[in-house]
Design an enzyme around this catalytic site. Structure first.
Site, PDB file in Angstrom:
ATOM      1  N   SER A 187      -2.936  -8.046   3.012  1.00 53.21           N
ATOM      2  CA  SER A 187      -3.335  -7.698   4.656  1.00 53.21           C
ATOM      3  C   SER A 187      -3.444  -9.090   5.259  1.00 53.21           C
ATOM      4  CB  SER A 187      -4.357  -6.637   4.954  1.00 53.21           C
ATOM      5  OG  SER A 187      -4.166  -5.397   4.109  1.00 53.21           O
ATOM      6  N   HIS A 228       0.981  -1.170  -0.012  1.00 54.41           N
ATOM      7  CA  HIS A 228      -0.190  -0.018  -0.051  1.00 54.41           C
ATOM      8  C   HIS A 228       0.663   0.945  -0.045  1.00 54.41           C
ATOM      9  CE1 HIS A 228      -2.862  -2.594   2.267  1.00 54.41           C
ATOM     10  NE2 HIS A 228      -3.759  -2.368   1.143  1.00 54.41           N
ATOM     11  N   ARG A 254      -2.374  -5.683  -8.361  1.00 49.46           N
ATOM     12  CA  ARG A 254      -1.195  -6.463  -8.186  1.00 49.46           C
ATOM     13  C   ARG A 254      -1.205  -7.451  -9.225  1.00 49.46           C
ATOM     14  NH1 ARG A 254      -3.221  -8.304  -2.824  1.00 49.46           N
ATOM     15  NH2 ARG A 254      -5.032  -8.066  -3.958  1.00 49.46           N
ATOM     16  N   LYS A 269     -15.153  -7.314   6.059  1.00 51.87           N
ATOM     17  CA  LYS A 269     -14.293  -7.901   6.514  1.00 51.87           C
ATOM     18  C   LYS A 269     -14.176  -7.813   8.033  1.00 51.87           C
ATOM     19  CE  LYS A 269     -11.339  -7.242   2.694  1.00 51.87           C
ATOM     20  NZ  LYS A 269     -10.216  -6.807   1.985  1.00 51.87           N
TER      21      LYS A 269
HETATM   22  N1  COA Z   1      -0.443  -3.910  -1.413  1.00 51.61           N
HETATM   23  C1  COA Z   1      -0.630  -4.794  -0.679  1.00 51.61           C
HETATM   24  N2  COA Z   1      -1.921  -5.151  -0.345  1.00 51.61           N
HETATM   25  C2  COA Z   1      -2.730  -4.804  -1.277  1.00 51.61           C
HETATM   26  C3  COA Z   1      -2.531  -3.700  -2.018  1.00 51.61           C
HETATM   27  C4  COA Z   1      -1.381  -3.451  -2.229  1.00 51.61           C
HETATM   28  N3  COA Z   1      -0.942  -2.497  -3.195  1.00 51.61           N
HETATM   29  N4  COA Z   1      -3.608  -3.365  -3.130  1.00 51.61           N
HETATM   30  C5  COA Z   1      -4.624  -4.388  -2.532  1.00 51.61           C
HETATM   31  N5  COA Z   1      -4.047  -4.945  -1.412  1.00 51.61           N
HETATM   32  C6  COA Z   1      -4.777  -6.122  -0.559  1.00 51.61           C
HETATM   33  C7  COA Z   1      -5.479  -5.433   0.615  1.00 51.61           C
HETATM   34  O1  COA Z   1      -4.522  -5.477   1.672  1.00 51.61           O
HETATM   35  C8  COA Z   1      -6.733  -6.440   0.690  1.00 51.61           C
HETATM   36  O2  COA Z   1      -6.122  -7.460   1.600  1.00 51.61           O
HETATM   37  P1  COA Z   1      -7.169  -8.412   2.134  1.00 51.61           P
HETATM   38  O3  COA Z   1      -8.312  -8.793   1.306  1.00 51.61           O
HETATM   39  O4  COA Z   1      -6.320  -9.356   2.561  1.00 51.61           O
HETATM   40  O5  COA Z   1      -7.625  -7.756   3.403  1.00 51.61           O
HETATM   41  C9  COA Z   1      -6.735  -6.806  -0.774  1.00 51.61           C
HETATM   42  O6  COA Z   1      -5.930  -6.600  -1.328  1.00 51.61           O
HETATM   43  C10 COA Z   1      -7.929  -5.906  -1.243  1.00 51.61           C
HETATM   44  O7  COA Z   1      -9.275  -6.059  -0.752  1.00 51.61           O
HETATM   45  P2  COA Z   1     -10.520  -5.428  -1.154  1.00 51.61           P
HETATM   46  O8  COA Z   1     -11.725  -5.957  -0.501  1.00 51.61           O
HETATM   47  O9  COA Z   1     -10.417  -5.231  -2.689  1.00 51.61           O
HETATM   48  O10 COA Z   1      -9.995  -3.920  -0.762  1.00 51.61           O
HETATM   49  P3  COA Z   1     -10.187  -2.961   0.656  1.00 51.61           P
HETATM   50  O11 COA Z   1     -10.606  -3.978   1.442  1.00 51.61           O
HETATM   51  O12 COA Z   1      -8.785  -2.726   0.618  1.00 51.61           O
HETATM   52  O13 COA Z   1     -11.181  -1.983   0.190  1.00 51.61           O
HETATM   53  C11 COA Z   1     -13.142  -0.767  -0.173  1.00 51.61           C
HETATM   54  C12 COA Z   1     -12.405  -2.226  -0.241  1.00 51.61           C
HETATM   55  C13 COA Z   1     -13.232  -0.071   1.197  1.00 51.61           C
HETATM   56  C14 COA Z   1     -12.593   0.357  -0.974  1.00 51.61           C
HETATM   57  C15 COA Z   1     -14.528  -0.885  -0.750  1.00 51.61           C
HETATM   58  O14 COA Z   1     -15.062  -1.910  -0.047  1.00 51.61           O
HETATM   59  C16 COA Z   1     -15.329   0.344  -0.604  1.00 51.61           C
HETATM   60  O15 COA Z   1     -15.195   1.378  -1.300  1.00 51.61           O
HETATM   61  N6  COA Z   1     -16.349   0.378   0.432  1.00 51.61           N
HETATM   62  C17 COA Z   1     -17.145   1.696   0.538  1.00 51.61           C
HETATM   63  C18 COA Z   1     -18.705   1.241   0.042  1.00 51.61           C
HETATM   64  C19 COA Z   1     -18.722   1.808  -1.048  1.00 51.61           C
HETATM   65  O16 COA Z   1     -18.655   2.791  -1.615  1.00 51.61           O
HETATM   66  N7  COA Z   1     -19.384   0.730  -2.083  1.00 51.61           N
HETATM   67  C20 COA Z   1     -19.771   0.748  -3.481  1.00 51.61           C
HETATM   68  C21 COA Z   1     -18.245   0.489  -4.171  1.00 51.61           C
HETATM   69  S1  COA Z   1     -18.563  -0.912  -4.942  1.00 51.61           S
END
Ligand code: COA
Length: 167
Positions: free
Chosen positions: A130, A19, A92, A43
């Protein structure tokens, strides 16, 4: 003219070097990044909402280009309140694409003025997530190559407090 601020949303449970790599890259193009920590994620998190925000604040303390905020509700609504019209997401590996494509499409339907931009992290971080970080820590592996030292200490503390409670 929109200002050059990009919003980087995520659960950040916890924030990883992957990140942080993405945040650094985005600052080559944008003046400021708002790291937006989502509360209402589906989550079950290791760290609470406020803990996730505080840990990121500790890492970037003193960096005027990086702001950290929490949000509930829709990401596009939060972005609008911040006067921000760009969302940063990381790609990624190929398998990230489908979900990210869908999410950016939904966000565009919800607010056509907000664009999603994708960056790829350094290949050495392509495998980090994560969940993997937490799994390695639970199995007593070293987190040095995956997270900032602040996070490493916090994860170790959190896991030992959970173990103490359950014993
Ligand atoms: N380096 C390391 N890890 C990374 C990464 C990077 N560059 N990019 C992504 N990841 C990992 C994250 O750590 C996460 O790991 P995990 O699943 O083990 O926790 C995973 O990849 C990505 O998970 P994801 O579920 O895609 O995204 P998120 O949890 O980071 O965030 C939100 C999701 C919060 C952005 C999304 O749910 C959101 O916008 N929610 C708000 C509600 C909303 O507006 N909804 C409508 C949109 S559909």
């Amino acid at each position: 003219m929109h200002n050059k601020i990009i919003i980087y949303p995520g659960t950040f449970d916890p924030i990883t070097l992957g990140h942080m790599d993405l945040i650094e890259r985005s600052l080559k193009i944008f003046d400021k990044v708002i790291i937006a920590v989502a509360q209402n994620s589906n989550k079950k998190t290791l760290f609470s909402f406020t803990e996730r925000i505080d840990l990121i604040k500790q890492i970037f303390t003193g960096n005027k280009k990086i702001m950290v905020d929490g949000f509930t509700g829709l990401l596009v609504d939060f972005a609008k309140t911040k006067n921000c019209y760009a969302i940063l997401r990381g790609l990624r590996v190929v398998s990230d694409f489908e979900y990210e494509f869908q999410m950016s499409g939904i966000n565009r339907i919800l607010n056509k003025d907000i664009e999603t931009l994708f960056l790829t992290p350094s290949e050495k971080y392509a495998y980090i997530s994560s969940s993997m970080v937490k799994e390695v820590a639970i199995l007593n592996g070293s987190l040095t190559k995956f997270v900032d030292p602040i996070i490493q200490i916090a994860v170790e503390k959190k896991l030992s407090s959970i173990t103490a409670k359950s014993s």
